[in-house]
Design a protein around this motif. Structure first.
Motif, PDB file in Angstrom:
ATOM      1  N   LEU A  42      46.519  30.837  40.631  1.00 31.25           N
ATOM      2  CA  LEU A  42      45.760  31.557  41.753  1.00 31.25           C
ATOM      3  C   LEU A  42      44.204  29.989  41.475  1.00 31.25           C
ATOM      4  O   LEU A  42      44.068  30.005  40.707  1.00 31.25           O
ATOM      5  CB  LEU A  42      44.606  32.811  42.084  1.00 31.25           C
ATOM      6  CG  LEU A  42      43.917  33.099  40.510  1.00 31.25           C
ATOM      7  CD1 LEU A  42      42.550  33.834  41.040  1.00 31.25           C
ATOM      8  CD2 LEU A  42      44.136  33.741  39.027  1.00 31.25           C
ATOM      9  N   ASP A  81      41.029  37.350  45.147  1.00 27.47           N
ATOM     10  CA  ASP A  81      40.563  37.622  46.128  1.00 27.47           C
ATOM     11  C   ASP A  81      39.838  39.126  46.354  1.00 27.47           C
ATOM     12  O   ASP A  81      39.412  39.277  44.972  1.00 27.47           O
ATOM     13  CB  ASP A  81      41.670  38.128  47.572  1.00 27.47           C
ATOM     14  CG  ASP A  81      42.692  38.595  46.961  1.00 27.47           C
ATOM     15  OD1 ASP A  81      42.439  39.264  45.994  1.00 27.47           O
ATOM     16  OD2 ASP A  81      44.436  38.900  47.710  1.00 27.47           O
ATOM     17  N   ARG A 117      39.048  25.859  44.093  1.00 29.30           N
ATOM     18  CA  ARG A 117      39.345  25.312  45.487  1.00 29.30           C
ATOM     19  C   ARG A 117      39.491  24.401  45.881  1.00 29.30           C
ATOM     20  O   ARG A 117      40.183  23.231  46.362  1.00 29.30           O
ATOM     21  CB  ARG A 117      39.210  26.681  46.453  1.00 29.30           C
ATOM     22  CG  ARG A 117      40.038  28.013  46.261  1.00 29.30           C
ATOM     23  CD  ARG A 117      39.351  29.090  47.589  1.00 29.30           C
ATOM     24  NE  ARG A 117      37.456  29.485  47.331  1.00 29.30           N
ATOM     25  CZ  ARG A 117      37.370  30.228  47.812  1.00 29.30           C
ATOM     26  NH1 ARG A 117      37.435  30.257  48.726  1.00 29.30           N
ATOM     27  NH2 ARG A 117      36.118  29.986  46.856  1.00 29.30           N
ATOM     28  N   ALA A 176      50.943  35.076  47.198  1.00 21.38           N
ATOM     29  CA  ALA A 176      50.154  34.538  48.232  1.00 21.38           C
ATOM     30  C   ALA A 176      49.072  33.675  47.565  1.00 21.38           C
ATOM     31  O   ALA A 176      48.761  33.136  48.108  1.00 21.38           O
ATOM     32  CB  ALA A 176      48.895  35.553  49.166  1.00 21.38           C
ATOM     33  N   HIS A 177      48.924  34.212  46.071  1.00 23.31           N
ATOM     34  CA  HIS A 177      47.536  33.033  45.705  1.00 23.31           C
ATOM     35  C   HIS A 177      48.311  31.839  45.510  1.00 23.31           C
ATOM     36  O   HIS A 177      48.059  30.716  45.641  1.00 23.31           O
ATOM     37  CB  HIS A 177      47.308  33.544  44.196  1.00 23.31           C
ATOM     38  CG  HIS A 177      46.545  35.323  44.754  1.00 23.31           C
ATOM     39  ND1 HIS A 177      45.338  34.413  44.897  1.00 23.31           N
ATOM     40  CD2 HIS A 177      46.318  36.406  44.676  1.00 23.31           C
ATOM     41  CE1 HIS A 177      45.017  35.623  45.289  1.00 23.31           C
ATOM     42  NE2 HIS A 177      45.047  36.800  45.194  1.00 23.31           N
ATOM     43  N   SER A 178      49.918  31.987  45.011  1.00 24.32           N
ATOM     44  CA  SER A 178      50.644  30.180  44.881  1.00 24.32           C
ATOM     45  C   SER A 178      50.698  30.105  46.206  1.00 24.32           C
ATOM     46  O   SER A 178      50.979  28.544  45.703  1.00 24.32           O
ATOM     47  CB  SER A 178      52.150  31.377  44.193  1.00 24.32           C
ATOM     48  OG  SER A 178      52.132  31.953  43.201  1.00 24.32           O
ATOM     49  N   ALA A 179      51.037  30.540  47.259  1.00 25.06           N
ATOM     50  CA  ALA A 179      51.093  29.960  48.063  1.00 25.06           C
ATOM     51  C   ALA A 179      50.055  28.605  48.643  1.00 25.06           C
ATOM     52  O   ALA A 179      49.878  27.640  49.338  1.00 25.06           O
ATOM     53  CB  ALA A 179      51.246  30.502  49.345  1.00 25.06           C
ATOM     54  N   ARG A 180      48.781  29.787  48.314  1.00 23.13           N
ATOM     55  CA  ARG A 180      47.114  29.157  48.633  1.00 23.13           C
ATOM     56  C   ARG A 180      46.989  27.664  47.251  1.00 23.13           C
ATOM     57  O   ARG A 180      46.655  26.726  48.107  1.00 23.13           O
ATOM     58  CB  ARG A 180      46.332  29.694  48.875  1.00 23.13           C
ATOM     59  CG  ARG A 180      46.375  30.904  49.529  1.00 23.13           C
ATOM     60  CD  ARG A 180      45.100  31.889  49.368  1.00 23.13           C
ATOM     61  NE  ARG A 180      45.443  33.306  50.279  1.00 23.13           N
ATOM     62  CZ  ARG A 180      45.220  34.244  50.054  1.00 23.13           C
ATOM     63  NH1 ARG A 180      45.764  34.705  48.665  1.00 23.13           N
ATOM     64  NH2 ARG A 180      45.166  35.320  50.769  1.00 23.13           N
ATOM     65  N   ALA A 234      49.811  24.998  48.729  1.00 23.32           N
ATOM     66  CA  ALA A 234      49.266  24.017  49.942  1.00 23.32           C
ATOM     67  C   ALA A 234      48.178  23.806  49.819  1.00 23.32           C
ATOM     68  O   ALA A 234      47.811  22.484  50.686  1.00 23.32           O
ATOM     69  CB  ALA A 234      48.693  25.016  51.287  1.00 23.32           C
ATOM     70  N   GLY A 235      47.114  23.737  48.636  1.00 23.05           N
ATOM     71  CA  GLY A 235      45.983  23.109  48.613  1.00 23.05           C
ATOM     72  C   GLY A 235      46.360  21.574  48.106  1.00 23.05           C
ATOM     73  O   GLY A 235      44.877  20.838  47.895  1.00 23.05           O
TER      74      GLY A 235
END
Length: 264
Positions: A118, A122, A192, A216-220, A223-224
């Protein structure tokens, strides 16, 4: 989770295998053996695997924790092993540690692999951490809770009763003394702002059935980070227990495909 074959005395950094250097950053409330387990031996077939338990994990005494401090701690393990340049494999909170190490030491980190991790918790993950901390004085209940959140539902449902009982006993007996310090750091970790500045080739590994640090944390993360690659394994958060072969294969294939200058 299973211990690794390499023998270490308390507080001595892990150094095993041969080949390009690969430094490990473990999760919160954990240590190298617990986070990576049998994956270490698999990775050591192609890499010199290096790592050090965080303060308060393993036999290490507790100490004040900061993300910068943990990032420098894992780099210091590389220094102690004589590795000038290295890839970094982070698991769970160790992904944030690895990201921060890559931004603090960009000339030394040749690649990143961020697994079940992460950039920032969240609300759901913070609640999970709060429950974990609140159950610290109820080890058997905590062991049951952790089994439910670190393992996938299908994996838990399929375990023989004796194996599940053994896991609960192990979890109840092995909480590191610095677990609350590490969980407090996890609750507020935030990298982030670091992600866009990552220049090292990056593989992000998501666990499809992870109910603690959701995919979803891995996806973020992917993406970043510029140019990051995202792959998904069919397992829960405890990748080393549920899919060690898949995890080791994803890591070694990614690193082998990078080429470039040798790591030392």
């Amino acid at each position: 989770m299973p211990s690794v074959a390499a023998v270490r005395t308390p507080r001595e950094p892990l150094v095993t295998g041969s080949g390009p250097a690969l430094v490990l950053a473990h999760g919160a409330g954990s240590d190298l053996d617990d986070s990576f387990g049998p994956v270490i031996d698999r990775l050591a077939r192609a890499h010199r695997v290096i790592g050090a338990d965080y303060p308060g994990s393993g036999a290490n005494p507790r100490a004040p924790l900061t993300l910068d401090g943990l990032a420098d701690h894992v780099v210091a393990a590389a220094d102690a092993a004589g590795a000038d340049r290295f890839a970094l494999l982070g698991f769970s909170m160790g992904t944030a540690v690895a990201v921060r190490a890559a931004t603090r030491h960009p000339d030394r980190v040749t690649a990143l692999v961020l697994s079940a991790g992460l950039a920032h918790p969240d609300a759901r993950l913070r609640l999970a951490v709060d429950v974990w901390r609140a159950l610290a004085d109820r080890p058997r209940t905590l062991a049951a809770y952790l089994t439910l959140v670190v393992n996938s539902p299908d994996w838990v449902a399929s375990r023989p009763p004796a194996a599940l009982a053994a896991q609960l006993t192990s979890f109840a007996a092995t909480a590191p003394p610095g677990v609350d310090d590490q969980l407090a750091l996890l609750r507020d970790v935030d990298v982030r702002a670091d992600l866009p500045s990552i220049t090292a080739p990056t593989l992000v590994v998501a666990a499809r059935a992870d109910v603690l640090v959701r995919p979803a944390h891995s996806a973020r993360l992917a993406a970043g980070i510029p140019g990051a690659t995202l792959v998904t394994l069919d397992c829960g958060h405890a990748i080393a227990a549920e899919d060690p072969d898949g995890w080791a294969t994803a890591v070694t294939r990614f690193l082998a495909g990078l080429g470039g200058p040798a790591q030392g």
